[in-house]
Motif scaffolding. Structure first.
Motif, PDB file in Angstrom:
ATOM      1  N   GLY A  59       0.813  -1.205   0.000  1.00  0.00           N
ATOM      2  CA  GLY A  59       0.000   0.000   0.000  1.00  0.00           C
ATOM      3  C   GLY A  59       0.850   1.260   0.000  1.00  0.00           C
ATOM      4  N   LEU A  60       1.955   1.245  -0.715  1.00  0.00           N
ATOM      5  CA  LEU A  60       2.856   2.398  -0.776  1.00  0.00           C
ATOM      6  C   LEU A  60       2.441   3.325  -1.919  1.00  0.00           C
ATOM      7  CD1 LEU A  60       6.249   0.494  -0.401  1.00  0.00           C
ATOM      8  CD2 LEU A  60       4.942   1.621   1.409  1.00  0.00           C
ATOM      9  N   PRO A  61       2.264   4.614  -1.669  1.00  0.00           N
ATOM     10  CA  PRO A  61       1.911   5.530  -2.755  1.00  0.00           C
ATOM     11  C   PRO A  61       3.041   5.721  -3.748  1.00  0.00           C
ATOM     12  CG  PRO A  61       2.293   6.739  -0.725  1.00  0.00           C
ATOM     13  CD  PRO A  61       2.302   5.295  -0.363  1.00  0.00           C
ATOM     14  N   ASP A  62       4.282   5.608  -3.310  1.00  0.00           N
ATOM     15  CA  ASP A  62       5.442   5.804  -4.185  1.00  0.00           C
ATOM     16  C   ASP A  62       6.553   4.853  -3.754  1.00  0.00           C
ATOM     17  OD1 ASP A  62       7.591   6.633  -5.708  1.00  0.00           O
ATOM     18  OD2 ASP A  62       7.202   8.775  -5.416  1.00  0.00           O
ATOM     19  N   PRO A  63       6.531   3.599  -4.247  1.00  0.00           N
ATOM     20  CA  PRO A  63       7.532   2.614  -3.816  1.00  0.00           C
ATOM     21  C   PRO A  63       8.970   3.044  -4.087  1.00  0.00           C
ATOM     22  CG  PRO A  63       5.712   1.532  -4.933  1.00  0.00           C
ATOM     23  CD  PRO A  63       5.521   3.001  -5.133  1.00  0.00           C
ATOM     24  N   ILE A  64       9.205   3.751  -5.194  1.00  0.00           N
ATOM     25  CA  ILE A  64      10.573   4.162  -5.504  1.00  0.00           C
ATOM     26  C   ILE A  64      11.094   5.130  -4.446  1.00  0.00           C
ATOM     27  CG2 ILE A  64      12.017   5.396  -7.168  1.00  0.00           C
ATOM     28  CD1 ILE A  64      10.261   4.313  -9.391  1.00  0.00           C
ATOM     29  N   ALA A  65      10.275   6.110  -4.083  1.00  0.00           N
ATOM     30  CA  ALA A  65      10.686   7.066  -3.052  1.00  0.00           C
ATOM     31  C   ALA A  65      10.867   6.374  -1.702  1.00  0.00           C
ATOM     32  CB  ALA A  65       9.651   8.187  -2.943  1.00  0.00           C
ATOM     33  N   THR A  66       9.980   5.419  -1.399  1.00  0.00           N
ATOM     34  CA  THR A  66      10.100   4.690  -0.134  1.00  0.00           C
ATOM     35  C   THR A  66      11.390   3.877  -0.096  1.00  0.00           C
ATOM     36  OG1 THR A  66       7.698   4.561   0.099  1.00  0.00           O
ATOM     37  CG2 THR A  66       9.005   3.013   1.393  1.00  0.00           C
ATOM     38  N   ALA A  67      11.741   3.254  -1.217  1.00  0.00           N
ATOM     39  CA  ALA A  67      12.978   2.480  -1.281  1.00  0.00           C
ATOM     40  C   ALA A  67      14.183   3.364  -0.998  1.00  0.00           C
ATOM     41  CB  ALA A  67      13.111   1.811  -2.643  1.00  0.00           C
ATOM     42  N   GLU A  68      14.167   4.599  -1.513  1.00  0.00           N
ATOM     43  CA  GLU A  68      15.266   5.525  -1.242  1.00  0.00           C
ATOM     44  C   GLU A  68      15.316   5.891   0.236  1.00  0.00           C
ATOM     45  OE1 GLU A  68      14.553   8.777  -3.858  1.00  0.00           O
ATOM     46  OE2 GLU A  68      15.229   7.707  -5.657  1.00  0.00           O
ATOM     47  N   GLN A  69      14.142   6.063   0.847  1.00  0.00           N
ATOM     48  CA  GLN A  69      14.103   6.343   2.279  1.00  0.00           C
ATOM     49  C   GLN A  69      14.703   5.198   3.084  1.00  0.00           C
ATOM     50  OE1 GLN A  69       9.800   7.149   2.566  1.00  0.00           O
ATOM     51  NE2 GLN A  69      10.327   9.105   3.537  1.00  0.00           N
ATOM     52  N   LEU A  70      14.360   3.984   2.707  1.00  0.00           N
ATOM     53  CA  LEU A  70      14.817   2.814   3.452  1.00  0.00           C
ATOM     54  C   LEU A  70      16.331   2.717   3.480  1.00  0.00           C
ATOM     55  CD1 LEU A  70      12.224   0.170   2.202  1.00  0.00           C
ATOM     56  CD2 LEU A  70      12.338   1.188   4.478  1.00  0.00           C
ATOM     57  N   THR A  71      16.982   3.137   2.402  1.00  0.00           N
ATOM     58  CA  THR A  71      18.445   3.071   2.366  1.00  0.00           C
ATOM     59  C   THR A  71      19.076   4.041   3.357  1.00  0.00           C
ATOM     60  OG1 THR A  71      18.594   4.708   0.572  1.00  0.00           O
ATOM     61  CG2 THR A  71      18.400   2.392  -0.061  1.00  0.00           C
ATOM     62  N   ARG A  72      18.318   5.041   3.804  1.00  0.00           N
ATOM     63  CA  ARG A  72      18.846   6.021   4.763  1.00  0.00           C
ATOM     64  C   ARG A  72      18.467   5.687   6.201  1.00  0.00           C
ATOM     65  NH1 ARG A  72      16.723   9.486   0.699  1.00  0.00           N
ATOM     66  NH2 ARG A  72      14.970  10.071   2.051  1.00  0.00           N
ATOM     67  N   TRP A  73      17.484   4.797   6.383  1.00  0.00           N
ATOM     68  CA  TRP A  73      17.056   4.422   7.721  1.00  0.00           C
ATOM     69  C   TRP A  73      17.852   3.216   8.203  1.00  0.00           C
ATOM     70  CZ3 TRP A  73      11.112   4.510   6.425  1.00  0.00           C
ATOM     71  CH2 TRP A  73      10.699   5.848   6.278  1.00  0.00           C
ATOM     72  N   ALA A  74      18.205   3.224   9.435  1.00  0.00           N
ATOM     73  CA  ALA A  74      18.961   2.108  10.004  1.00  0.00           C
ATOM     74  C   ALA A  74      18.435   1.817  11.400  1.00  0.00           C
ATOM     75  CB  ALA A  74      20.448   2.434  10.060  1.00  0.00           C
ATOM     76  N   PRO A  75      17.709   0.732  11.577  1.00  0.00           N
ATOM     77  CA  PRO A  75      17.214   0.400  12.919  1.00  0.00           C
ATOM     78  C   PRO A  75      18.352  -0.020  13.824  1.00  0.00           C
ATOM     79  CG  PRO A  75      16.821  -1.424  11.427  1.00  0.00           C
ATOM     80  CD  PRO A  75      17.360  -0.297  10.579  1.00  0.00           C
ATOM     81  N   ALA A  76      18.126   0.097  15.107  1.00  0.00           N
ATOM     82  CA  ALA A  76      19.123  -0.353  16.079  1.00  0.00           C
ATOM     83  C   ALA A  76      19.145  -1.877  16.064  1.00  0.00           C
ATOM     84  CB  ALA A  76      18.786   0.172  17.467  1.00  0.00           C
ATOM     85  N   ILE A  77      20.220  -2.458  15.588  1.00  0.00           N
ATOM     86  CA  ILE A  77      20.342  -3.910  15.478  1.00  0.00           C
ATOM     87  C   ILE A  77      21.135  -4.424  16.673  1.00  0.00           C
ATOM     88  CG2 ILE A  77      21.072  -5.844  14.071  1.00  0.00           C
ATOM     89  CD1 ILE A  77      18.955  -4.170  12.725  1.00  0.00           C
ATOM     90  N   PRO A  78      20.481  -5.071  17.629  1.00  0.00           N
ATOM     91  CA  PRO A  78      21.219  -5.594  18.782  1.00  0.00           C
ATOM     92  C   PRO A  78      21.981  -6.850  18.401  1.00  0.00           C
ATOM     93  CG  PRO A  78      18.938  -6.268  18.899  1.00  0.00           C
ATOM     94  CD  PRO A  78      19.052  -5.362  17.691  1.00  0.00           C
ATOM     95  N   ASN A  79      23.071  -7.116  19.122  1.00  0.00           N
ATOM     96  CA  ASN A  79      23.742  -8.389  18.892  1.00  0.00           C
ATOM     97  C   ASN A  79      22.991  -9.499  19.617  1.00  0.00           C
ATOM     98  OD1 ASN A  79      24.597  -8.464  21.635  1.00  0.00           O
ATOM     99  ND2 ASN A  79      26.405  -7.246  21.132  1.00  0.00           N
ATOM    100  N   ALA A  80      23.381 -10.726  19.367  1.00  0.00           N
ATOM    101  CA  ALA A  80      22.630 -11.868  19.892  1.00  0.00           C
ATOM    102  C   ALA A  80      22.570 -11.855  21.415  1.00  0.00           C
ATOM    103  CB  ALA A  80      23.266 -13.171  19.389  1.00  0.00           C
ATOM    104  N   ASP A  81      23.674 -11.490  22.080  1.00  0.00           N
ATOM    105  CA  ASP A  81      23.681 -11.463  23.542  1.00  0.00           C
ATOM    106  C   ASP A  81      22.722 -10.408  24.074  1.00  0.00           C
ATOM    107  OD1 ASP A  81      25.516 -13.496  23.701  1.00  0.00           O
ATOM    108  OD2 ASP A  81      27.250 -12.159  23.824  1.00  0.00           O
ATOM    109  N   THR A  82      22.660  -9.250  23.399  1.00  0.00           N
ATOM    110  CA  THR A  82      21.760  -8.188  23.826  1.00  0.00           C
ATOM    111  C   THR A  82      20.310  -8.619  23.684  1.00  0.00           C
ATOM    112  OG1 THR A  82      23.360  -6.484  23.193  1.00  0.00           O
ATOM    113  CG2 THR A  82      21.068  -5.784  23.453  1.00  0.00           C
ATOM    114  N   VAL A  83      19.992  -9.308  22.585  1.00  0.00           N
ATOM    115  CA  VAL A  83      18.632  -9.800  22.375  1.00  0.00           C
ATOM    116  C   VAL A  83      18.221 -10.733  23.497  1.00  0.00           C
ATOM    117  CG1 VAL A  83      17.159 -11.210  20.895  1.00  0.00           C
ATOM    118  CG2 VAL A  83      18.689  -9.526  19.869  1.00  0.00           C
TER     119      VAL A  83
END
Length: 218
Positions: A59-83
Motif C-alpha cells: 500500500g505504498l503511494p510511491d515505492p521508488i521514493a520509499t525504497a530511497e528512504q529505506l536506504t537512509r534508515w537504520a534500525p538499532a540492530i542488537p547483537n545476539a547477547d543483547t537480544v
C-alpha cells in the motif's frame, strides 16, 4: 538488507542475516523501526508484514521514493547477547501470559530430541521469554521465537488431519499456538483456552508481531 519491488505498490525487505544476529532479530528490528516511522508520519504504508526473514511493505503511494528512504534508515540492530538479555529482563507489563495444560501427545518425542526428561521440557518452555516474530499459516497463528537454535525440532513425517484449536506446538526453531482446528505437522506439547483470533475484536489477533509471550503451567 536487499529491497525488492513486489507489484505496483509494495516492497520486500530481505533481512537475511550477515552477522551473528539471528534473522528473527533483524526482522524484528526493522518491523519495530518501520512501525515507529509510520506512527510518526514518516512512512505511508497500509501493511507492514514481517515473516521469517523478510518484511513486506504494501500500500505504498510511491515505492521508488520509499525504497530511497529505506536506504537512509537504520534500525538499532542488537547483537545476539543483547537480544537474549533484553528478552530475559523484560518486565514492562506488556507480556502476555498464556496458560497451558502440558499434556500434548508429542511431549515424549520432544524430550527425546532434546535429550532430557519430560519435566525438563516443561521447565524450558515456562522459563523461556518468547516473542511473536510473525503470524502465518492461519489467521492469528503466532510464530514464537526464543528457544535456542540447537533445540530446533523436525515436523511430523505425516501431518495430523486435525489439530484442535488452542494446541501449543513446536516445530523447527519456533513455538506456535493453533488459533483454530486445522491440519498440522507440528509436535503438540499442550493446549490453552486463550482465544487467539476473534474477527470482531480490534485487533482480531490476540498475539501480533512484536508481542512478548510467556507460557505458564495451567
Amino acid at each position: 538488507m536487499r529491497i525488492r519491488p513486489v507489484g505496483a505498490h509494495a516492497l520486500l525487505l530481505d533481512c537475511t542475516a550477515a552477522t551473528d544476529v539471528p534473522e528473527a532479530a533483524l526482522v524484528e528490528a526493522w518491523r519495530a523501526e518501520l512501525w515507529r516511522r509510520r506512527e510518526q508520519g514518516e512512512l505511508i504504508a497500509v501493511e507492514i508484514v514481517p515473516a521469517a526473514s523478510t518484511v513486506l511493505l504494501d500500500g505504498l503511494p510511491d515505492p521508488i521514493a520509499t525504497a530511497e528512504q529505506l536506504t537512509r534508515w537504520a534500525p538499532a540492530i542488537p547483537n545476539a547477547d543483547t537480544v537474549r538479555r533484553r528478552d530475559a529482563e523484560r518486565g514492562d507489563g506488556t507480556e502476555v501470559v498464556v496458560p497451558v495444560e502440558f499434556d500434548g501427545p508429542d511431549l515424549p518425542a520432544v524430550a527425546e530430541h532434546w535429550g532430557v526428561a519430560v519435566p525438563a521440557v516443561l521447565r524450558r518452555l515456562t522459563s523461556t521469554p518468547f516473542r511473536v516474530a510473525f503470524c502465518g499459516f492461519a489467521p492469528g497463528f503466532p510464530y514464537l521465537t526464543g528457544l535456542p537454535a540447537e533445540l530446533a525440532l523436525p515436523r511430523l513425517a505425516t501431518p495430523r488431519p486435525r489439530v484442535p484449536a488452542g494446541s501449543v506446538a513446536l516445530a523447527g526453531p519456533y513455538a506456535g499456538i493453533y488459533p483454530g482446528a486445522s491440519p498440522g505437522g507440528w509436535l503438540l506439547v499442550g493446549r490453552t483456552d486463550l482465544v487467539l483470533f476473534d474477527v470482531d475484536a480490534d485487533p482480531p489477533s490476540r498475539l501480533g508481531p512484536g508481542a512478548s509471550v510467556r507460557m505458564a503451567a495451567a
